[in-house]
Design a protein around this motif. Structure first.
Motif, short mmCIF file in Angstrom:
data_model
loop_
_atom_site.label_atom_id
_atom_site.label_comp_id
_atom_site.label_asym_id
_atom_site.label_seq_id
_atom_site.Cartn_x
_atom_site.Cartn_y
_atom_site.Cartn_z
N GLY A 10 0.82 -1.20 0.00
CA GLY A 10 0.00 0.00 0.00
C GLY A 10 0.85 1.25 0.00
N LEU A 11 0.17 2.36 0.22
CA LEU A 11 0.82 3.67 0.29
C LEU A 11 0.97 4.06 1.76
N VAL A 12 2.17 4.45 2.14
CA VAL A 12 2.43 4.81 3.53
C VAL A 12 3.38 5.99 3.56
N GLN A 13 3.26 6.80 4.57
CA GLN A 13 4.15 7.95 4.72
C GLN A 13 5.52 7.52 5.26
N PRO A 14 6.55 8.28 5.01
CA PRO A 14 7.86 7.97 5.59
C PRO A 14 7.76 7.83 7.10
N GLY A 15 8.43 6.81 7.62
CA GLY A 15 8.35 6.52 9.04
C GLY A 15 7.24 5.58 9.41
N GLY A 16 6.37 5.29 8.47
CA GLY A 16 5.24 4.41 8.73
C GLY A 16 5.59 2.94 8.65
N SER A 17 4.58 2.09 8.81
CA SER A 17 4.77 0.64 8.84
C SER A 17 3.76 -0.07 7.96
N LEU A 18 4.15 -1.23 7.50
CA LEU A 18 3.27 -2.14 6.77
C LEU A 18 3.66 -3.56 7.14
N ARG A 19 2.71 -4.48 7.01
CA ARG A 19 3.03 -5.89 7.15
C ARG A 19 2.60 -6.61 5.88
N LEU A 20 3.57 -7.19 5.21
CA LEU A 20 3.31 -7.96 4.01
C LEU A 20 3.10 -9.42 4.38
N SER A 21 2.20 -10.07 3.67
CA SER A 21 1.93 -11.49 3.89
C SER A 21 2.21 -12.28 2.62
N CYS A 22 2.63 -13.51 2.81
CA CYS A 22 2.88 -14.42 1.69
C CYS A 22 2.24 -15.76 2.05
N ALA A 23 1.11 -16.05 1.43
CA ALA A 23 0.43 -17.32 1.65
C ALA A 23 1.00 -18.35 0.70
N VAL A 24 1.48 -19.46 1.26
CA VAL A 24 2.18 -20.48 0.47
C VAL A 24 1.38 -21.78 0.44
N SER A 25 1.27 -22.38 -0.72
CA SER A 25 0.66 -23.69 -0.85
C SER A 25 1.57 -24.56 -1.71
N GLY A 26 1.53 -25.87 -1.45
CA GLY A 26 2.35 -26.80 -2.22
C GLY A 26 3.82 -26.78 -1.86
N PHE A 27 4.17 -26.13 -0.76
CA PHE A 27 5.57 -26.01 -0.35
C PHE A 27 5.60 -25.88 1.16
N THR A 28 6.22 -26.85 1.84
CA THR A 28 6.25 -26.82 3.30
C THR A 28 7.64 -26.53 3.81
N MET A 29 7.69 -26.00 5.00
CA MET A 29 8.95 -25.64 5.64
C MET A 29 9.22 -26.65 6.75
N ASP A 30 9.67 -27.83 6.35
CA ASP A 30 10.00 -28.88 7.30
C ASP A 30 11.46 -28.73 7.71
#
Length: 134
Positions: A10-30
Motif C-alpha cells: 500500500g501507500l504509507v508515509q515515511p516513518g510508517g509501517s506495513l506488514r506484508l503477507s505471503c500465503a504459500v501452498s504446495g511447499f512446506t517448511m520442514d
C-alpha cells in the motif's frame, strides 16, 4: 504445484509501517528440508534485490544491510504463511515486493547474502506494491 500469494502492500508515509503477507501452498517448511522463503523487491528501473530470508532447517534469518533493524521476517506454521514487517519506512523502500521459495537453502544465517540471491529461488509470487511517500 507451488503457489505464493503476496498481500499487504500500500501507500504509507515515511516513518510508517506495513506488514506484508505471503500465503504459500504446495511447499512446506520442514526442518529436515533445505527449504527457505525469502522476500525480494524491485524498484522501477532497477534490478530485483533480496531483502530477507528465513530457512526451514534451523529457523535462522538473514537481512540485507539497508533493512536491518527495520524489517522483520516471520512465519505462521499453522497457516503456512510468511510475513515481512516493514517499520520506519523510507522513500527508497518503494518497490514491488515479492516472496519466493527455494529448496536449496540449508541455512539463511550460514549462507548469508547467498540466501537472498534470486537465482536460488524457483517459485515466485506475483508481487505487491509498497509506496513510501508524503
Amino acid at each position: 504445484q507451488v503457489q505464493l500469494v503476496e498481500s499487504g502492500g500500500g501507500l504509507v508515509q515515511p516513518g510508517g509501517s506495513l506488514r506484508l503477507s505471503c500465503a504459500v501452498s504446495g511447499f512446506t517448511m520442514d526442518s529436515k528440508d533445505n527449504h527457505a522463503i525469502a522476500w525480494f523487491r524491485q524498484a522501477p528501473g532497477k534490478e530485483r534485490e533480496g531483502v530477507s530470508c528465513i530457512s526451514s532447517s534451523d529457523g535462522t534469518t538473514y537481512y540485507r544491510d539497508s533493512v536491518k533493524g527495520r524489517f522483520t521476517i516471520s512465519r505462521d506454521n499453522a497457516k503456512n504463511t510468511f510475513y515481512l514487517q516493514l517499520n520506519n519506512l523510507k522513500p527508497e523502500d518503494t518497490a514491488v515486493y515479492f516472496c519466493a521459495a527455494s529448496d536449496r537453502i540449508s541455512s539463511a544465517q550460514a549462507m548469508g547474502v547467498i540466501s537472498i540471491i534470486t537465482g536460488w529461488y524457483d517459485y515466485w509470487g506475483q508481487g505487491t506494491q509498497v509506496t513510501v511517500s508524503s
